[in-house]
Write an enzyme that holds these catalytic residues in place. Structure first.
Site, PDB file in Angstrom:
ATOM      1  N   LYS A  27       0.830  -1.197   0.000  1.00 41.29           N
ATOM      2  CA  LYS A  27       0.000   0.000   0.000  1.00 41.29           C
ATOM      3  C   LYS A  27       0.873   1.259   0.000  1.00 41.29           C
ATOM      4  CE  LYS A  27      -3.984   0.168   2.315  1.00 41.29           C
ATOM      5  NZ  LYS A  27      -4.962   0.070   3.431  1.00 41.29           N
ATOM      6  N   ILE A  28       0.604   2.110  -0.987  1.00 34.75           N
ATOM      7  CA  ILE A  28       1.322   3.376  -1.127  1.00 34.75           C
ATOM      8  C   ILE A  28       0.278   4.485  -1.217  1.00 34.75           C
ATOM      9  CG2 ILE A  28       2.851   4.737  -2.607  1.00 34.75           C
ATOM     10  CD1 ILE A  28       4.101   2.106  -3.554  1.00 34.75           C
TER      11      ILE A  28
END
Length: 379
Positions: free
Chosen positions: A143-144
């Protein structure tokens, strides 16, 4: 033999992948996660710093590993990474059959980069690689956040053949940039010799938080026109996002070329789908966002509500952009500064995760200190 809940099964049949917005060692050890796969149509899991902070603060499931980490001389940063990546790796293993059965589309488990890096591109990209290699499972998602600094990190991560969950998307304008970052990454991944069919991505579009912020501003304005628009922004915003998705991944010429090379679309993921306003139907952000090739990641409370009384009335997102735009035009006309809403929500989202990360570090440090103090006392 367990049977799937009919309401959630109907949701899945309508094209919505049901993901749980929660993970803990207790869920893994008790078999609860496997049970949700068997009975609630759950085909994925998302995590974030808040979820891990809550999991590590409760119960004794992590005690044995904490003692091992103390014995190994781990500091708090190392300990947090070990505890969280172990959970994600084990969850990936629980979902391995789902991942295989869906051809890699589902069976995904997300883990987030340190939110303190949200405005640092290179460090985010470097940690994405580190997390991917540490979890070491093909069905993980890194997750970014969709901050300005996050966008090139998304491209760089995809270019390495790493699957990504882009989080904290609030505006359609930013979502278009996220989709471009994904396509740029796929172009580079192809040039780098990666198998595009093995790269997955979702764009996590937050829903209820939009209503919370817009409704607060509409209430402050207080006119009849403003009050009549309450609780309409979240669904309208998500439906506009789905329209943008359709433009890029159904008819976009750039996408057609990548699809021919084996790439898979970056699916819209509806996040923040638990209602914040108790006066609203508790399944609003599920039944109102049904459409092909989407994901809805739900808190367990929302999932249970839909299992109990949720209804699938058909596709509620395709070809809805025009009506959704009318809602936003009316909200803007009522006096709400829409661009400022999205800036506020992004800043708050990053800040909330930073606070949760600090809480997570403090919790684990306390656990390490307790073990160290206990060992010193016994000595």
């Amino acid at each position: 033999m367990s049977e799937q809940n009919v309401n959630l099964e109907a949701l899945s049949a309508a094209g919505v992948s049901v993901w749980l917005d929660d993970l803990s060692r207790e869920r893994l050890d008790s078999g609860n996660l496997a049970e949700l796969i068997a009975t609630k149509s759950v085909v994925g899991v998302t995590t974030n710093p808040t979820i891990f902070a809550g999991a590590l603060a409760k119960g004794q499931a992590y005690d044995a590993q904490v003692r091992e980490l103390v014995a190994a001389g781990a500091d708090v940063e190392v300990a947090v990474r070990a505890l969280t990546t172990d959970d994600v790796r084990n969850a990936c293993d629980v979902f391995a059959d789902v991942h295989t059965a869906t051809g890699g589309k589902d069976g995904r488990v997300s883990i987030e980069v340190d939110p303190r890096l949200a405005h640092e591109t290179e460090k985010t990209a470097a940690q994405a690689v580190e997390l991917w290699e540490t979890v070491d499972r093909p069905n993980a998602l890194i997750k970014i956040p969709a901050t300005k600094a996050g966008l090139p990190a998304i491209t760089a991560t995809i270019a390495r053949g790493i699957s990504v969950n882009v989080t904290l998307i609030f505006s359609v304008a930013r979502y278009r940039e996220v989709m471009d970052a994904y396509l740029d990454g796929l172009d580079q991944a192809r040039a780098n010799g990666h198998d595009l069919s093995a790269i997955a991505s979702v764009g996590s579009f937050f829903v209820s938080r939009v209503d919370t912020e817009v409704d607060k501003r509409l209430t402050a304005i207080g006119t009849p026109e403003a009050m009549a628009l309450k609780s309409k922004a979240g669904l309208a915003n998500a439906r506009l996002a789905y329209g943008a998705y359709e433009q890029v991944f159904q008819v976009g010429p750039r996408w057609q070329a990548l699809a021919a090379a084996g790439a898979v679309p970056q699916r819209p993921l509806w996040a923040s789908t638990g209602v914040k306003d108790p006066s609203l139907p508790d399944t609003l952000y599920v039944s109102g966002l049904v459409g092909p090739n989407t994901v809805n990641t739900m808190p367990e409370k929302t999932m249970d509500a839909f299992a109990d009384h949720g209804e699938v009335t058909g596709d509620t997102v395709s070809d809805t952009s025009a009506v959704a735009q009318e809602v936003f035009d009316a909200i803007s006309a009522a006096g709400v500064d829409i661009p400022d809403v999205f800036v506020t929500l992004e800043n708050e989202g990053v800040a909330k995760f930073e606070v949760s990360w600090t809480e997570l570090l403090d919790t684990v440090q306390g656990q390490l200190d307790a073990v160290t103090g206990s060992a010193a006392g016994e000595a």
